[in-house]
Design a protein around this motif. Structure first.
Motif, mmCIF file in Angstrom:
data_model
loop_
_atom_site.group_PDB
_atom_site.id
_atom_site.type_symbol
_atom_site.label_atom_id
_atom_site.label_comp_id
_atom_site.label_asym_id
_atom_site.label_seq_id
_atom_site.Cartn_x
_atom_site.Cartn_y
_atom_site.Cartn_z
ATOM 1 N N ALA A 92 52.768 -29.752 -14.221
ATOM 2 C CA ALA A 92 52.307 -28.565 -13.499
ATOM 3 C C ALA A 92 51.483 -28.976 -12.296
ATOM 4 N N GLY A 93 50.884 -30.170 -12.362
ATOM 5 C CA GLY A 93 50.067 -30.681 -11.271
ATOM 6 C C GLY A 93 49.796 -32.156 -11.456
ATOM 7 N N VAL A 94 49.282 -32.770 -10.396
ATOM 8 C CA VAL A 94 48.976 -34.202 -10.406
ATOM 9 C C VAL A 94 47.589 -34.391 -9.807
ATOM 10 N N ILE A 95 46.795 -35.263 -10.416
ATOM 11 C CA ILE A 95 45.482 -35.609 -9.877
ATOM 12 C C ILE A 95 45.445 -37.102 -9.603
ATOM 13 N N PHE A 96 45.107 -37.469 -8.366
ATOM 14 C CA PHE A 96 44.907 -38.877 -8.003
ATOM 15 C C PHE A 96 43.459 -39.240 -8.314
ATOM 16 N N SER A 97 43.254 -40.274 -9.119
ATOM 17 C CA SER A 97 41.889 -40.679 -9.470
ATOM 18 C C SER A 97 41.235 -41.437 -8.331
ATOM 19 N N GLY A 98 39.956 -41.738 -8.525
ATOM 20 C CA GLY A 98 39.282 -42.640 -7.613
ATOM 21 C C GLY A 98 39.731 -44.067 -7.877
ATOM 22 N N TYR A 135 46.719 -29.578 -20.964
ATOM 23 C CA TYR A 135 47.042 -30.911 -21.452
ATOM 24 C C TYR A 135 47.138 -31.889 -20.282
ATOM 25 N N SER A 136 46.669 -33.124 -20.495
ATOM 26 C CA SER A 136 46.719 -34.135 -19.439
ATOM 27 C C SER A 136 47.098 -35.482 -20.024
ATOM 28 N N GLU A 137 47.695 -36.305 -19.198
ATOM 29 C CA GLU A 137 48.012 -37.690 -19.549
ATOM 30 C C GLU A 137 47.722 -38.575 -18.347
ATOM 31 N N ILE A 138 47.461 -39.855 -18.620
ATOM 32 C CA ILE A 138 47.190 -40.831 -17.566
ATOM 33 C C ILE A 138 48.458 -41.640 -17.313
ATOM 34 N N VAL A 139 48.800 -41.798 -16.044
ATOM 35 C CA VAL A 139 49.982 -42.578 -15.656
ATOM 36 C C VAL A 139 49.576 -43.591 -14.588
ATOM 37 N N PRO A 140 50.329 -44.688 -14.436
ATOM 38 C CA PRO A 140 49.970 -45.709 -13.442
ATOM 39 C C PRO A 140 50.348 -45.273 -12.033
ATOM 40 N N HIS A 141 49.653 -45.844 -11.044
ATOM 41 C CA HIS A 141 49.955 -45.490 -9.656
ATOM 42 C C HIS A 141 51.313 -46.030 -9.219
ATOM 43 N N VAL A 177 47.327 -37.517 -14.553
ATOM 44 C CA VAL A 177 46.249 -38.183 -13.822
ATOM 45 C C VAL A 177 46.747 -39.564 -13.422
ATOM 46 N N VAL A 178 46.896 -39.786 -12.131
ATOM 47 C CA VAL A 178 47.379 -41.072 -11.624
ATOM 48 C C VAL A 178 46.184 -42.019 -11.515
ATOM 49 N N ASP A 179 46.264 -43.129 -12.213
ATOM 50 C CA ASP A 179 45.141 -44.060 -12.302
ATOM 51 C C ASP A 179 45.223 -45.105 -11.192
ATOM 52 N N PHE A 180 44.228 -45.088 -10.312
ATOM 53 C CA PHE A 180 44.126 -46.083 -9.249
ATOM 54 C C PHE A 180 43.054 -47.125 -9.566
ATOM 55 N N GLY A 181 42.787 -47.297 -10.850
ATOM 56 C CA GLY A 181 41.814 -48.301 -11.258
ATOM 57 C C GLY A 181 40.411 -47.767 -11.381
ATOM 58 N N ALA A 182 40.264 -46.448 -11.487
ATOM 59 C CA ALA A 182 38.932 -45.841 -11.526
ATOM 60 C C ALA A 182 38.324 -45.936 -12.914
ATOM 61 N N GLN A 183 37.019 -46.103 -12.961
ATOM 62 C CA GLN A 183 36.336 -46.058 -14.248
ATOM 63 C C GLN A 183 36.329 -44.640 -14.805
ATOM 64 N N TYR A 184 36.630 -43.659 -13.953
ATOM 65 C CA TYR A 184 36.571 -42.268 -14.385
ATOM 66 C C TYR A 184 37.944 -41.652 -14.675
ATOM 67 N N ALA A 185 39.014 -42.421 -14.664
ATOM 68 C CA ALA A 185 40.343 -41.839 -14.879
ATOM 69 C C ALA A 185 40.419 -41.111 -16.213
ATOM 70 N N GLN A 186 39.890 -41.749 -17.284
ATOM 71 C CA GLN A 186 39.927 -41.106 -18.596
ATOM 72 C C GLN A 186 39.036 -39.858 -18.622
ATOM 73 N N LEU A 187 37.934 -39.914 -17.880
ATOM 74 C CA LEU A 187 37.038 -38.763 -17.838
ATOM 75 C C LEU A 187 37.719 -37.583 -17.150
#
Length: 513
Positions: A51-57, A32-38, A11-21
């Motif tokens: 396996a995949g990447v999710i861009f956060s809000g 399994y998931s982990e948070i990484v910086p943009h 999960v690529v964190d773009f400063g979203a309050q929901y990245a952890q969610l």
């Protein structure tokens, strides 16, 4: 914990309050998931073999100067990508679509029209409710992409290029206000990423046990057992892995909740059959904390002395060079990583001395709190331990504002016991993440028995949360608040006022220090 046996989504964190969610929702789908910086580069991301990447809000417009970006080479890695809100707008912008200020934002519940099921909307209704929170809108999907959904304000509320493996949704599928959101995430995880749902409690335990055995070998480990959920589950997990090679050291700092010391000894020594050393060190901690008022200094002082006591206690344990800690994923994030600025030093992350003699064993380091509780249940720990409310490593030392003294601890222990007892009687324990008392470094004027008093106030803090990354103040019933106030003032000497904290996180933190 080694996650090499599990498919991983970053999960690529773009400063979203929901990245952890987002990360938690992925794990709820057993991936399994982990948070990484943009700021992560395409090369760094590829090295993680996701396996995949999710861009956060994110809170910014993609058009403002300094708005966060992702390395464009990420799109050429062949790794499936899902953009959410800002993440979807960024995909549209970087791949040739259009994002515009239409003068018509969307906030809250919004009606979505599905134009084509594609990958993400398979088996879902053509009209559904989603949760929006944006001002800019995606007015045109990138070339080669198909628009799969729209709203009254957003012509391209969802788009995808299945061949390329890139998807975007303007809304937030991770929140409960999007009823079909989890199904959308599952379609991305299972259908787009081909991820296997193997992140289960039994597999987590199996993998952890294997990693602990590999790390410790034939050596001996000691565990800082506080009686809280985290250290209890960590101890049980390590005990399962190495048995009698583990010795639990319970340091009675004098900063625990009322009656907890006896309960720890009873539970782990007598019922769990673990080797337990009980160190009564209250005097040492009070002496070390004398005159210390700064919260960071208190945390670090407690953390350092905690380790020194361990070193003393381990003197007679052969080959005790491993220290087991109940560090959680939110602890790591909040204490400051490349993904997040430091909010506070957690006792079991940032308060450790540099010359510590132990190698850390942290089997829960990648887990959120709800996952820890489920692991504890799977390991057969008693309910009163697994569902105990979170308690900070430094204990009451960070719930007493200012200098910590035995007298203040006694006052706070009595008040806190009343809070927990009344919450339990009201059958609200499972609904409230944490409920506790705080003793501020002030006194207030009062009248008791026709006499003027100058005594301590007690502040009650109760919050609801899913993972401690964000929290909302609990709307306790007025009659419960009335009972709490009445009992504390009447039963706790030195207290003449009770206040209730109605601050959420953010802007506040759950603990006061």
């Amino acid at each position: 914990m080694s996650e090499q046996h599990f498919d991983t989504v970053l999960v690529v964190d773009f400063g979203a309050q929901y990245a952890q969610l987002i990360a938690r929702r992925v794990r709820e789908a057993h991936v399994y998931s982990e948070i990484v910086p943009h700021t992560i580069s395409a090369q760094e991301l590829a090295a993680r073999q996701p396996a995949g990447v999710i861009f956060s809000g994110g809170p910014k417009s993609v058009h403002v100067e300094g708005a966060p970006r992702i390395d464009p080479a990420v799109y050429d890695l062949g790794v499936p990508i899902l953009g959410i809100c800002y993440g979807a707008q960024l995909i549209a912008l970087q791949l040739g679509g259009e994002v515009a200020d239409t003068g018509r934002g969307e906030y809250g519940k919004t009606d979505l029209e599905v134009l084509n099921e594609g990958v993400l909307f398979g088996g879902q209704p053509a009209r559904q409710q989603v949760w929006m929170s944006h001002f800019d809108s995606i007015t045109q999907a990138p070339p080669g992409f198909e628009t799969t959904a729209m709203t009254a304000a957003v012509p391209a509320a969802a788009f995808e290029d299945a061949d390329r493996g890139v998807y975007g949704v303007q809304f937030h599928p991770e929140v409960v206000h999007t009823p079909h959101g989890q199904d959308i995430l599952k379609h991305f995880l299972y259908d787009a990423c081909d991820a296997l749902p193997t992140w289960t409690m039994s597999s987590i335990i199996e993998t952890s046990v294997e990693a602990i055995r590999e790390q410790v070998g034939s050596g001996r480990a000691i565990c800082g057992l506080s009686g809280g959920v985290d250290s209890a589950v960590a101890a049980a997990l390590v005990h399962k892995a190495i048995g009698h090679q583990l010795t639990c050291v319970f340091v009675d700092t004098g900063l625990m909740r009322q009656g907890e010391g006896d309960q720890v000894v009873e539970t782990f020594q007598r019922h769990q059959g673990m080797e337990l050393i009980h160190v009564r060190a209250a005097d040492r901690f009070f002496e070390r904390l004398a005159g210390v008022t700064d919260p960071e200094e208190k945390r670090k002082a407690i953390g350092e002395l905690f380790i020194r006591v361990f070193e003393d206690a381990s003197g007679g344990i052969e080959d005790a060079r491993f220290l087991v800690q109940g560090t959680l994923y939110p602890d790591v994030i909040e204490s400051g990583t490349s993904e997040a600025a430091r909010i506070k030093s957690h006792h079991n992350v940032g308060g450790l001395p540099e010359d510590m003699e132990f190698e850390l064993v942290e089997p829960l380091r990648n887990l959120f709190k709800d996952e820890v509780r489920r692991v504890g249940e799977e390991l057969g720990l008693p309910e009163e331990i697994v569902w105990r409310q979170p308690f900070p490593g430094p204990g009451l030392g960070v719930r007493i504002i200012g200098e910590v003294t035995p007298e203040k601890v006694a006052i706070l222990q009595q008040a806190d016991a009343i809070v927990r007892e009344e919450i339990r009687k009201a059958d609200l324990e499972r609904d409230i993440w944490q409920a506790f008392a705080v003793l501020p470094d002030i006194r207030s004027v009062g009248v008791m028995g026709d006499e003027r008093t100058y005594a301590h106030p007690i502040i009650i803090r109760a919050v609801t949360s899913e993972d401690a990354m964000t929290a909302d103040w609990a709307r306790l019933p007025y009659d419960l608040l009335e009972r709490l106030s009445s009992r504390i003032i009447n039963e706790v000497p030195g207290v003449n006022r009770v206040a209730y904290d109605i601050t959420s996180k953010p802007p506040g933190t759950i603990e006061w220090e």
